[in-house]
Enzyme design. Structure first.
Site, PDB file in Angstrom:
ATOM      1  N   GLY A 135       9.740  -7.118   1.167  1.00 19.08           N
ATOM      2  CA  GLY A 135       8.700  -6.536   0.340  1.00 19.08           C
ATOM      3  C   GLY A 135       9.095  -5.171  -0.183  1.00 19.08           C
ATOM      4  N   SER A 136       8.127  -4.278  -0.259  1.00 20.55           N
ATOM      5  CA  SER A 136       8.353  -2.988  -0.907  1.00 20.55           C
ATOM      6  C   SER A 136       9.311  -2.079  -0.153  1.00 20.55           C
ATOM      7  CB  SER A 136       7.017  -2.272  -1.109  1.00 20.55           C
ATOM      8  OG  SER A 136       6.234  -2.950  -2.069  1.00 20.55           O
TER       9      SER A 136
END
Length: 484
Positions: free
Chosen positions: A215-216
């Site tokens: 993810g981020s």
């Protein structure tokens, strides 16, 4: 008559020579084959005829041996088994060994030639020495903080000392007690069956063996790529990024949870985690540049061992632009272990170098004599010191005024990056919550880099903005290392 006696004597001599040659062939050239034959119980009996060497944490053994009174005499025992199982693994008379028990089995069982009093002594005598001891790099306080922070939820924590690569914590939950697997009785069989059938997979070392979409948190890698390849010269200059951003060659529009992402600067985009900006930057850097940078951080390395084997983290080397865009925000086929993401954070903290992570500090004989120590080494240089310095500032902003404020520690410089990762069919599964970070006391070198992932953490927008599920765990681990 004498002639016949001579012939008979010569024939007997020939038979004797043949017998001696065959005995020599069996004892010298075929000995290993017979030793390894499953029907031969003698090596197994000899293996368990003495106590196994210990695994130590903070100078104190977390393993032991007990006399079972059976033919396979000594069984393995564990102190605080569930806490340290992701480090030690198990040593079972029925099911073999895993993790550190497996990687250092020769030392612990006494068959390692370095334990012998003379060179080739074990090979000549075909014996074994008293088991040696394996001293780990684990920080017991950090390990306890990681285990307690996860609280039985499915997830993992990996913590590294950035300047050396020492593994300070390696937690995976839910865990299990390896004591139940040590013997040969029906109880061990029942425990093995129960653990392997459990939906929660308690024997899976999620810190080393489980891949997650990062993810981020992967935006740290994308930001490094953009800075290293000249896609971004000034982190405070606006980017030409629309919001929403249409993935190249498709009609799919990528949106943001945060406000103010249209044409946002790298600084702003990192602080509030703008998907559109980082997807666009990934495309602008290009596939080759993204692959090169990801490899610099340790992705796509299938040979990493600490000494337990670590699953290869992945960044695809063949993608179209829309796939590159999604990969740049830690989705599509991008996948990482928690240890890999701790290495990413550690590289930022250490000025751009990726140190080789290691779990064994030294090996000693049963009498305490040191026979080997581990020296720190560098795997790669992921980025220049200047880029690392820029990323340090960006990660500090995340903690001081961005999405990672729950990781802030009074009087300590902390850098971090939150992340949630979609998964499941059509990305409908509850997102994984991620947090990677590093910390240093004033005037000191960075002391620890941490990666935390919590599965099915119900990571809604409030969690993203506050690092709700994972950041507090990272904070407690960092505080344990810093003794706050």
């Amino acid at each position: 008559m004498i002639r016949y006696i001579r012939r008979a004597a010569a024939f007997c001599l020939l038979l004797l020579v043949a017998l001696l040659l065959n005995a020599g062939r069996i004892q010298v050239f075929k000995a290993d084959d017979y030793d390894k034959n499953q029907a031969n119980r003698r090596p197994t009996i000899a293996r368990y005829s003495q106590q196994r060497g210990d695994i130590l944490i903070g100078g104190k053994p977390v393993t032991g041996s007990k006399d079972s009174g059976q033919q396979l005499r000594y069984e393995r025992t564990y102190r605080q088994g569930p806490l340290y199982a992701p480090v030690t693994g198990y040593a079972s008379q029925t099911y073999g060994t895993s993790l550190l028990e497996n990687a250092e089995d020769d030392v612990l069982s006494g068959t390692d030639s370095r334990l012998a009093p003379l060179p080739f002594w074990n090979e000549i005598t075909r014996g074994q020495q008293p088991g040696g001891n394996v001293h780990t790099t684990i920080n017991s306080a950090a390990q306890q903080a990681a285990f307690d922070g996860l609280g039985g939820k499915r997830g993992a924590v990996a913590a590294i000392e950035p300047g050396t690569g020492k593994v300070l914590a390696l937690a995976s939950t839910p865990s299990y007690d390896p004591n139940g697997l040590s013997g040969t009785g029906s109880a061990a069989v029942r425990d093995w069956t129960r653990l392997n059938k459990a939906d929660a997979q308690p024997m899976l070392n999620r810190a080393l063996k489980q891949l997650y979409p990062p993810g981020s948190t992967f935006k740290v890698v994308t930001a490094a790529a953009a800075l290293e390849h000249g896609t971004v010269d000034d982190p405070d200059a606006k980017t030409d990024t629309p919001s929403p951003y249409t993935l190249p060659g498709t009609a799919t529009k990528l949106t943001n949870e945060a406000e103010g992402c249209e044409n946002a600067t790298l600084t702003r985009a990192f602080e509030v985690s703008c998907n559109t900006v980082f997807a666009h930057l990934g495309v602008d850097v290009g596939l080759d540049g993204m692959v090169e940078t990801a490899r610099g951080f340790g992705f796509n390395d299938g040979g990493l061992r600490i000494p337990s084997a670590v699953v290869r983290s992945n960044f695809d080397s063949e993608m179209n632009d829309s796939q590159v865009a999604l990969s740049a925000i830690g989705q599509y086929d991008t996948a990482a272990t928690p240890l890999q993401m701790a290495m990413v954070s550690a590289a930022v903290a250490s000025g751009g170098e990726v140190k080789k992570p290691y779990l064994v500090d030294k090996i000693t004989t049963n009498d305490g004599d040191t026979i080997s120590t581990t020296s720190p080494g560098t795997l790669h240089r992921a980025m220049s010191p200047g880029t690392a310095d820029t990323l340090q500032k960006l990660m500090v902003d995340v903690v001081t005024k961005g999405t990672g404020t729950n990781a802030a520690i009074d009087g300590v410089t902390v850098g971090g990056k939150t992340g949630t990762a979609q998964h499941g069919v059509d990305n409908k599964g509850t997102p994984y919550a991620w947090f990677i970070s590093w910390a240093k006391a004033e005037g000191d070198e960075p002391a620890v880099a941490v990666a935390v992932v919590v599965e099915d953490a119900a990571a809604n927008r409030a969690d993203i903005s506050g690092g709700g599920s994972a950041a507090p765990i990272a904070k407690s681990v960092m505080e344990a290392v810093l003794k706050r």
